[in-house]
Design a protein around this motif. Structure first.
Motif, PDB file in Angstrom:
ATOM      1  N   PRO A 191     -20.927  10.933  26.056  1.00 38.26           N
ATOM      2  CA  PRO A 191     -19.760  11.531  26.245  1.00 38.26           C
ATOM      3  C   PRO A 191     -18.636  12.339  25.491  1.00 38.26           C
ATOM      4  CG  PRO A 191     -19.222   9.220  25.345  1.00 38.26           C
ATOM      5  CD  PRO A 191     -20.840   9.700  25.050  1.00 38.26           C
ATOM      6  N   SER A 192     -19.454  13.539  24.921  1.00 46.01           N
ATOM      7  CA  SER A 192     -19.639  14.670  24.476  1.00 46.01           C
ATOM      8  C   SER A 192     -20.556  15.831  25.299  1.00 46.01           C
ATOM      9  CB  SER A 192     -19.537  14.939  22.441  1.00 46.01           C
ATOM     10  OG  SER A 192     -20.965  13.949  22.178  1.00 46.01           O
ATOM     11  N   GLY A 193     -20.919  15.175  25.605  1.00 47.98           N
ATOM     12  CA  GLY A 193     -22.055  15.634  26.431  1.00 47.98           C
ATOM     13  C   GLY A 193     -23.449  16.754  26.611  1.00 47.98           C
ATOM     14  N   LEU A 194     -24.248  15.804  24.865  1.00 45.57           N
ATOM     15  CA  LEU A 194     -25.369  15.678  24.747  1.00 45.57           C
ATOM     16  C   LEU A 194     -26.313  15.231  25.628  1.00 45.57           C
ATOM     17  CD1 LEU A 194     -24.591  15.548  20.892  1.00 45.57           C
ATOM     18  CD2 LEU A 194     -24.827  17.747  22.153  1.00 45.57           C
ATOM     19  N   ARG A 195     -27.458  15.829  25.500  1.00 43.81           N
ATOM     20  CA  ARG A 195     -28.575  15.510  26.151  1.00 43.81           C
ATOM     21  C   ARG A 195     -29.759  15.998  26.084  1.00 43.81           C
ATOM     22  NH1 ARG A 195     -28.045  15.522  32.060  1.00 43.81           N
ATOM     23  NH2 ARG A 195     -25.865  15.408  31.480  1.00 43.81           N
TER      24      ARG A 195
END
Length: 171
Positions: free
Chosen positions: A98-102
Motif C-alpha cells: 500500500p505504501s508503494g514498495l516493491r
C-alpha cells in the motif's frame, strides 16, 4: 484529422499504462491480493487459479500437521502450519505494498516509507553486513523486506510474527 489521431494515440497509451498498474497485486500485512493469512492453502490455490495463474502445483503435498510450504511459483511461497497460511513470501516484481514498495525499491525508500516503526537488522544467516531485514510489526502481524547487498528490496514477507522473524521460517 491529425488532432483526432493524436488524441486516440494518447488515450491508447494511457489505457495501456493503467492496465499495467491494474496487473499489480497488492501485498498487505494480512494478504496477497485475495489470499489471506490464516486461510487454508487449498482455498488459496483456488483463488490463485481464479486470478489466472496457470499450471499451479497441487497443494496436496503440504504437511497436514505442523510446518509446511506450498511453492506456487519460483517467486511465490506460502509457509503453512496445519495447512493454514502463516507467511506469504514473494519476489514477484508486479507485487506492490500500500505504501508503494516493491521488489527493487531502494533501502532509503523502504526506510522513508515505513518510518520510525521499523526494526533494521542484519539479515539472519547472511555473512554480508549489507544484507538487511527491515521489519514492521503491527499487533500479531508483521511485514518484512529483505534487502540485499545492492541496497534494494529482494523479497517481501508478510504474516504471523513468529513466521517472519527469520528468512527460513520453519524448517
Amino acid at each position: 484529422m491529425r488532432f483526432f489521431a493524436t488524441v486516440a494515440l494518447v488515450a491508447t497509451q494511457l489505457m495501456a499504462s493503467s492496465d499495467a498498474f491494474a496487473a499489480d497485486l497488492v501485498l498487505t500485512m494480512n494478504s496477497y491480493g485475495p489470499v489471506q493469512i490464516g486461510m487454508p492453502v487449498a482455498q488459496a490455490h483456488k483463488l490463485l487459479t481464479k486470478l489466472g495463474r496457470k499450471n499451479l502445483p497441487s497443494p496436496r503435498g503440504v504437511a497436514k500437521v505442523g510446518c509446511g510450504r506450498y511453492q506456487a511459483s519460483p517467486e511465490l511461497t506460502f509457509m503453512t502450519e496445519d495447512q493454514k497460511i502463516v507467511r506469504i513470501e514473494t519476489h514477484e516484481p508486479n507485487v506492490v505494498t500500500p505504501s508503494g514498495l516493491r521488489i527493487g525499491s531502494s533501502l532509503d525508500k523502504v526506510r522513508r516509507s515505513l518510518g520510525s516503526r521499523i526494526e533494521d537488522v542484519q539479515q539472519h544467516g547472511s555473512d554480508n553486513a549489507a544484507d538487511r531485514s527491515i521489519v514492521l510489526v503491527s499487533g500479531d502481524k508483521q511485514f518484512a523486506i529483505r534487502v540485499d547487498g545492492n541496497q534494494v528490496a529482494a523479497g517481501l514477507f508478510v504474516g504471523a510474527e513468529h513466521a517472519i522473524r527469520s528468512a527460513e521460517g520453519c524448517s
